[in-house]
Enzyme design. Sequence first.
Site, PDB file in Angstrom:
ATOM      1  N   GLY A   1      43.730  43.229  36.680  1.00 55.79           N
ATOM      2  CA  GLY A   1      44.263  44.368  37.425  1.00 55.79           C
ATOM      3  C   GLY A   1      43.364  44.860  38.545  1.00 55.79           C
ATOM      4  O   GLY A   1      43.769  45.707  39.337  1.00 55.79           O
ATOM      5  N   ASP A   2      42.157  44.332  38.646  1.00 58.46           N
ATOM      6  CA  ASP A   2      41.232  44.771  39.685  1.00 58.46           C
ATOM      7  C   ASP A   2      41.321  43.833  40.891  1.00 58.46           C
ATOM      8  O   ASP A   2      40.908  42.676  40.833  1.00 58.46           O
ATOM      9  CB  ASP A   2      39.802  44.797  39.135  1.00 58.46           C
ATOM     10  CG  ASP A   2      38.862  45.523  40.064  1.00 58.46           C
ATOM     11  OD1 ASP A   2      38.441  46.626  39.715  1.00 58.46           O
ATOM     12  OD2 ASP A   2      38.557  44.985  41.155  1.00 58.46           O
ATOM     13  N   ILE A   3      41.848  44.340  41.977  1.00 58.23           N
ATOM     14  CA  ILE A   3      42.064  43.523  43.173  1.00 58.23           C
ATOM     15  C   ILE A   3      40.749  42.979  43.740  1.00 58.23           C
ATOM     16  O   ILE A   3      40.705  41.853  44.253  1.00 58.23           O
ATOM     17  CB  ILE A   3      42.870  44.294  44.257  1.00 58.23           C
ATOM     18  CG1 ILE A   3      43.257  43.370  45.411  1.00 58.23           C
ATOM     19  CG2 ILE A   3      42.108  45.492  44.778  1.00 58.23           C
ATOM     20  CD1 ILE A   3      44.254  42.311  45.060  1.00 58.23           C
TER      21      ILE A   3
END
Length: 112
Positions: free
Chosen positions: A66-68
Amino acid sequence: MTMKKAVCIQQIAEAISEGAFHLDELYTLSDQEVIHKLTTLRGVGKWTAEMMLINAMERRDVVSWGDIAIRRGMMKLYGLDAITKEQFEQYRLRYSPLGSVASIYLWEISFE
């Protein structure tokens, strides 16, 4: 900060101060159990829980899809234009059991 986020933070603080949510209990749980418990709180999603695992709880093996910035770091590191969840998972497994350390380096790479 939005009013909605401020209200969520206030509600979490109240739950902790009233004894309805015990932060100390999180340290006895597995990473997945911590994520599950934290995401029961309004306003806390999986990414927030994973960031708490890495930054506040210093868990060793967290690499967040979920961490771009982590994804962008992987793409730069491996020369990819895009990354699928399956590719991400293959790379994440390579970093285990020190995925959180890899996450820190991937964040750095993503901003270069």
